[in-house]
Scaffold this active site. Structure first.
Site, short mmCIF file in Angstrom:
data_model
loop_
_atom_site.label_atom_id
_atom_site.label_comp_id
_atom_site.label_asym_id
_atom_site.label_seq_id
_atom_site.Cartn_x
_atom_site.Cartn_y
_atom_site.Cartn_z
CG PHE A 15 -1.04 10.03 -5.93
CD1 PHE A 15 -1.91 11.31 -5.86
CD2 PHE A 15 -1.36 9.45 -4.90
CE1 PHE A 15 -2.68 11.72 -5.10
CE2 PHE A 15 -2.28 9.86 -3.87
CZ PHE A 15 -2.88 10.87 -3.85
CG ASP A 47 4.57 5.42 -1.79
OD1 ASP A 47 4.09 4.56 -1.32
OD2 ASP A 47 4.20 6.75 -1.71
CE LYS A 105 -3.14 3.82 -1.23
NZ LYS A 105 -4.17 4.61 -0.80
C1 LIG Z 1 1.79 5.19 -3.71
C2 LIG Z 1 0.95 6.02 -2.68
N1 LIG Z 1 1.59 6.83 -1.86
C3 LIG Z 1 0.90 7.66 -0.98
C4 LIG Z 1 -0.42 7.68 -0.97
C5 LIG Z 1 -1.16 8.44 0.12
O1 LIG Z 1 -1.81 7.48 1.10
P1 LIG Z 1 -3.18 8.11 2.06
O2 LIG Z 1 -4.08 8.57 1.02
O3 LIG Z 1 -3.22 7.05 3.13
O4 LIG Z 1 -2.13 9.57 2.62
C6 LIG Z 1 -1.29 6.83 -1.89
C7 LIG Z 1 -2.56 7.02 -2.02
O5 LIG Z 1 -3.35 6.47 -2.75
C8 LIG Z 1 -0.44 6.07 -2.51
O6 LIG Z 1 -1.25 5.34 -3.66
#
Ligand SMILES: Cc1ncc(COP(=O)(O)O)c(C=O)c1O
Length: 410
Positions: A151, A236, A265
């Site tokens: 994700f 990530d 975040k």
């Molecule tokens: C590992 C990871 N990458 C990317 C994202 C996407 O972030 P955003 O919702 O701020 O676009 C999330 C969101 O939950 C995430 O957990």
């Protein structure tokens, strides 16, 4: 139409709010029937004055809890000075934030954006550009290896390589150039890398998938494979990073340093959306004026709050707290096996809890927990995710586990 669960919401204020939201807002979420009006530390209060322990903490965006006094003070100071300039001009908060984040990540340079998905997009663009301009991969042949169950956000490119049908389906045509391998399988990764591969993109722990922790040494193997083949390792750490797992980055648990960190975040302190990528100059310098940007990315308010976040992390106390309290939480959650917990994965103050699907779904469990004053989020069937703010106390974690136990009772 109201979801049936809204019937559980207390009070006329909550019901009228939920009804209005149902009528006028797109139904892209299915929230628990709780209408939050205030938050402080690990707790929120709803419109009817009922308090809840927030055990989700904005999927780790609230690592420092709601309205941490240091972050609020810094934001307030900046609100009285200047909030937005665009990157057409310099502003006096930019250099301090970028230098501090470069130091925290150990990288030469950072590129600030806003949402997490934007930072992932930025990393993808960077990797492809680096592949063409530095590695000499023929255009447009660059490939990025991604993980099953990933994700990384919701943009069109990012969902193009999601294997979650809800996130993926009916949004095509999809962006090509991604190859999916099983998460945690180094041999599959080795087989997938070829001379067109420019990067491996992975979450060091898969959050949305249910806090899936890869096998020991996997991250090291990924690092070694990337180094041996001249491929960028892109981590990530949007959800796993910034102290959540008991270390600054989840990669630190295996002493692995990726080529590119993707952060978001908690970088915004739960106050403003702040994301960024960090990389060394040899990679980042392929980005030149006009090749990437954002009106809001790196704005003064974001930089001021982000700088305070990085300063708070530099001392290491939040990492230490997450590690120490994480052990307490893991120990207590382990005691839930007789109540129907069939799987448990913990790293720092982050846990994926699988309940027996015969007993109830994750959604049902979170609804029951909300009725008892604790907020958490389900994922995929009968799993719930716990990511309490790192400022939560041992007593509050005890309360969280007691509420899960009570909510599992028939
Ligand atoms: C590992 C990871 N990458 C990317 C994202 C996407 O972030 P955003 O919702 O701020 O676009 C999330 C969101 O939950 C995430 O957990």
């Amino acid at each position: 139409m109201l979801h049936t669960t809204t019937a559980r919401a207390r009070g006329a204020d909550a019901l009228s709010h939920i009804a209005a939201a149902e009528e006028h807002a797109a139904h892209n979420y299915h929230p628990l029937p709780v209408v939050i009006a205030e938050g402080s530390g690990a707790w929120v209060t709803d419109v009817d004055g009922r308090r809840y322990l927030d055990a989700l903490a904005g999927y780790s965006a609230l690592n420092f809890g709601h309205r941490h006094p240091r972050l609020v003070a810094r934001a307030e100071r900046q609100l009285r000075r200047v909030t937005l300039t665009s990157r057409a001009f310099h502003h006096d908060q930019f250099a301090g934030f970028t230098a501090a984040l470069a130091e925290l990540t150990g990288k030469d340079k950072v590129l600030p954006m806003n949402s997490g998905a934007e930072a992932v997009e930025t990393a993808i663009k960077l990797a492809r550009r680096w592949g063409y301009l530095v590695r000499g991969v023929p255009e447009p042949e660059a490939r990025i290896v991604v993980m099953a169950g990933n994700f990384h956000g919701r943009t069109t490119t990012v969902i193009s390589f999601s294997d979650d049908p809800e996130a993926h389906d009916h949004h095509g045509p999809y962006t090509p150039g991604f190859v999916t391998v099983p998460y945690g399988d180094a041999a599959a990764l080795r087989d997938a890398i070829d001379d067109r591969t420019v990067a491996v993109l992975l979450e060091p722990i898969q959050g949305e998938a249910g806090v899936l922790i890869p096998p020991d040494r996997y991250l090291r193997e990924v690092r070694q494979l990337c180094s041996a083949t001249g491929v960028l390792m892109v981590a990530d750490e949007i959800q796993s990073g910034l102290a959540r797992t008991g270390r600054t980055f989840a990669c630190d648990h295996e002493d692995v340093v990726p080529d590119v960190y993707v952060l978001g975040k908690a970088l915004g302190g739960g106050i403003v959306p702040v994301s960024a990528i960090a990389a060394d100059a040899a990679v980042m310098d392929v980005i030149t004026p006009g090749t990437h940007g954002s009106t809001f990315g790196g704005n003064p308010l974001a930089c001021a709050v982000g700088h305070e976040v990085v300063t708070m992390l530099a001392g290491g106390e939040f990492q230490e707290r997450a590690a120490r309290l994480g052990e307490v939480l893991a120990g207590q959650l382990a005691g839930l096996t007789p109540y129907g917990v069939v799987g448990l994965r913990c790293r720092g103050l982050w846990a994926g809890v699988d309940v027996d699907p015969e007993l109830m779904t994750g959604r049902e469990l979170t609804e029951r927990m909300a009725e008892r004053g604790v907020l958490a989020k389900d994922t995929h069937g009968s799993t719930i995710r716990l990511a309490p703010p790192l400022v939560a106390t041992e007593d509050e974690l005890g309360h969280l586990v007691a509420v899960i136990r009570d909510s599992l009772q028939p």
